[in-house]
Design an enzyme around this catalytic site. Structure first.
Site, mmCIF file in Angstrom:
data_model
loop_
_atom_site.group_PDB
_atom_site.id
_atom_site.type_symbol
_atom_site.label_atom_id
_atom_site.label_comp_id
_atom_site.label_asym_id
_atom_site.label_seq_id
_atom_site.Cartn_x
_atom_site.Cartn_y
_atom_site.Cartn_z
ATOM 1 N N LYS A 1 1.271 -1.328 0.159
ATOM 2 C CA LYS A 1 -0.067 0.294 0.189
ATOM 3 C C LYS A 1 0.732 1.442 -0.038
ATOM 4 O O LYS A 1 0.895 2.423 -0.733
ATOM 5 C CB LYS A 1 -1.059 0.212 0.983
ATOM 6 C CG LYS A 1 -2.014 -1.637 1.360
ATOM 7 C CD LYS A 1 -3.178 -1.428 2.462
ATOM 8 C CE LYS A 1 -2.240 -0.738 3.727
ATOM 9 N NZ LYS A 1 -1.737 -2.422 3.922
ATOM 10 N N ARG B 1 -9.490 1.478 9.350
ATOM 11 C CA ARG B 1 -9.277 0.173 9.532
ATOM 12 C C ARG B 1 -9.783 -0.798 10.128
ATOM 13 O O ARG B 1 -10.235 -1.722 10.792
ATOM 14 C CB ARG B 1 -8.130 0.461 10.599
ATOM 15 C CG ARG B 1 -6.471 -0.354 9.969
ATOM 16 C CD ARG B 1 -4.938 -0.014 10.573
ATOM 17 N NE ARG B 1 -4.291 -0.842 10.656
ATOM 18 C CZ ARG B 1 -3.408 -0.862 9.780
ATOM 19 N NH1 ARG B 1 -2.731 0.925 9.071
ATOM 20 N NH2 ARG B 1 -1.591 -1.064 9.467
ATOM 21 N N ARG C 1 11.516 -6.929 5.348
ATOM 22 C CA ARG C 1 11.571 -5.667 5.277
ATOM 23 C C ARG C 1 12.285 -4.856 6.405
ATOM 24 O O ARG C 1 11.982 -4.942 7.257
ATOM 25 C CB ARG C 1 10.330 -5.373 5.012
ATOM 26 C CG ARG C 1 10.051 -3.648 5.047
ATOM 27 C CD ARG C 1 8.209 -3.791 4.649
ATOM 28 N NE ARG C 1 7.462 -3.628 5.855
ATOM 29 C CZ ARG C 1 6.022 -2.785 6.190
ATOM 30 N NH1 ARG C 1 5.702 -2.771 4.642
ATOM 31 N NH2 ARG C 1 5.877 -2.839 6.774
ATOM 32 N N ARG D 1 11.771 -2.466 11.162
ATOM 33 C CA ARG D 1 10.268 -1.808 12.526
ATOM 34 C C ARG D 1 9.934 -2.567 13.176
ATOM 35 O O ARG D 1 9.604 -4.049 12.704
ATOM 36 C CB ARG D 1 8.353 -1.636 11.442
ATOM 37 C CG ARG D 1 9.475 0.061 10.976
ATOM 38 C CD ARG D 1 7.817 0.046 9.636
ATOM 39 N NE ARG D 1 7.216 -0.835 10.175
ATOM 40 C CZ ARG D 1 5.995 -0.566 9.025
ATOM 41 N NH1 ARG D 1 5.968 0.156 7.962
ATOM 42 N NH2 ARG D 1 4.748 -0.658 9.698
ATOM 43 N N ARG E 1 -0.921 -8.717 13.606
ATOM 44 C CA ARG E 1 -1.506 -7.845 12.844
ATOM 45 C C ARG E 1 -2.276 -8.498 11.281
ATOM 46 O O ARG E 1 -3.183 -8.113 11.378
ATOM 47 C CB ARG E 1 0.200 -7.200 11.295
ATOM 48 C CG ARG E 1 0.562 -6.389 13.040
ATOM 49 C CD ARG E 1 1.673 -5.588 12.251
ATOM 50 N NE ARG E 1 1.789 -4.828 11.317
ATOM 51 C CZ ARG E 1 1.864 -4.804 9.927
ATOM 52 N NH1 ARG E 1 3.564 -4.874 10.409
ATOM 53 N NH2 ARG E 1 2.228 -4.154 9.770
HETATM 54 P P1 AMP Z 1 0.993 0.748 9.146
HETATM 55 O O1 AMP Z 1 2.328 1.550 8.530
HETATM 56 O O2 AMP Z 1 -0.261 1.372 8.386
HETATM 57 O O3 AMP Z 1 1.471 -0.758 8.738
HETATM 58 O O4 AMP Z 1 0.957 1.245 10.428
HETATM 59 C C1 AMP Z 1 1.724 0.672 11.527
HETATM 60 C C2 AMP Z 1 0.699 0.553 13.087
HETATM 61 O O5 AMP Z 1 0.303 2.305 13.422
HETATM 62 C C3 AMP Z 1 -0.585 -0.284 12.708
HETATM 63 O O6 AMP Z 1 0.040 -1.547 13.154
HETATM 64 C C4 AMP Z 1 -1.248 0.239 14.323
HETATM 65 O O7 AMP Z 1 -0.516 -0.088 15.204
HETATM 66 C C5 AMP Z 1 -1.558 1.545 13.453
HETATM 67 N N1 AMP Z 1 -2.061 2.207 13.205
HETATM 68 C C6 AMP Z 1 -2.110 2.948 11.791
HETATM 69 N N2 AMP Z 1 -3.125 2.918 11.288
HETATM 70 C C7 AMP Z 1 -4.013 2.984 11.925
HETATM 71 C C8 AMP Z 1 -5.599 2.981 11.917
HETATM 72 N N3 AMP Z 1 -6.066 3.102 11.169
HETATM 73 N N4 AMP Z 1 -6.300 2.207 13.415
HETATM 74 C C9 AMP Z 1 -5.585 1.452 14.294
HETATM 75 N N5 AMP Z 1 -4.205 2.184 14.340
HETATM 76 C C10 AMP Z 1 -3.484 1.921 13.216
#
Ligand code: AMP
Length: 225
Positions: free
Chosen positions: A13, A88, A128, A161, A172
């Protein structure tokens, strides 16, 4: 153009959002990046989010909806945006739909669903690495002998990360299946979904997205590069 990029963790994404943002000239809003910046800057939000993110859990809907309202009402989003990582949960989607109506752009939104295979994604995510300065993502094999980030020139900035460790990744995925996947049906019912095979080469995924968007919106899409 107003887009939601949707799909499991690691499907690409962020990569597609960056490419589309530069091609379409609209901002990329990544809620994950907003939270990671807050963590790095040790703001009150960052301190709260760190533990939740490290375990792969979701930050509260209330916080996320507040972040998105602030981002999308900013002038720089007035011609469109590419959302990566939001909504989400169904609660986020419902609040987001209300915001879209309020901003009079409900008719313009599309959700691009990137489809994948879970085991392949786990391999991709565990390999990654991210640059702590520019947040660009690399495959470990691409940068394992490098000290300098090819994107921003930062030195010794690569890191794994904490939410890309295998145990956290499996959590996740579980959360994606239970909390996030149902959103597809929510937007399918509204006729807003474009599905693209996320396992193709990056350029082909972008091409498919742009072609489907042109078809679905019935408009020629202006591309800047
Ligand atoms: P991402 O980089 O989008 O995978 O986000 C990393 C982490 O940030 C996720 O595993 C969540 O802990 C938090 N996070 C990001 N976006 C959201 C969202 N829309 N709702 C809740 N937690 C989020």
């Amino acid at each position: 153009m107003h887009l939601i990029l949707f799909g499991s963790p690691g499907v690409g994404k962020g990569t597609q959002a960056k490419i589309l943002s530069s091609k379409l000239g609209i901002p990329h809003i990544s809620t994950g990046d907003i939270l990671r910046t807050a963590v790095k800057e040790q703001t009150a939000l960052g301190i709260k989010a760190l533990k939740i993110m490290s375990s792969g859990e979701l930050v509260s809907d209330e916080i996320m909806i507040g972040i998105i309202r602030e981002a999308l009402t900013d002038q720089k989003c007035s011609n469109g945006f590419i959302l990566d990582g939001f909504p989400r949960t169904l609660a986020q989607a419902t609040a987001f739909d209300e915001l879209l109506r309020e901003l009079n752009i409900m008719g313009k939104i599309f959700l691009v669903s990137l489809m994948t295979n879970e085991e392949e994604l786990i391999l991709r995510l565990t390999n990654r690495r991210a640059c702590s300065k520019c947040q660009e993502i690399f495959n470990y094999h691409e940068i394992k002998d490098k000290d300098v980030c090819p994107n921003c020139g930062a030195i010794n900035s690569f890191y794994h990360r904490s939410d890309d460790k295998e145990e956290v990744i499996r959590n996740r995925f579980k959360i994606f299946q239970s909390a996030t996947f149902p959103l597809l049906e929510h937007y399918e019912k509204m006729g807003k979904v474009i599905s693209v095979d996320g396992f193709q080469p990056v350029e082909k995924v972008t091409e498919d997205i742009l072609n489907y968007l042109a078809m679905k919106s019935g408009k020629k899409i202006a591309i800047s590069a």
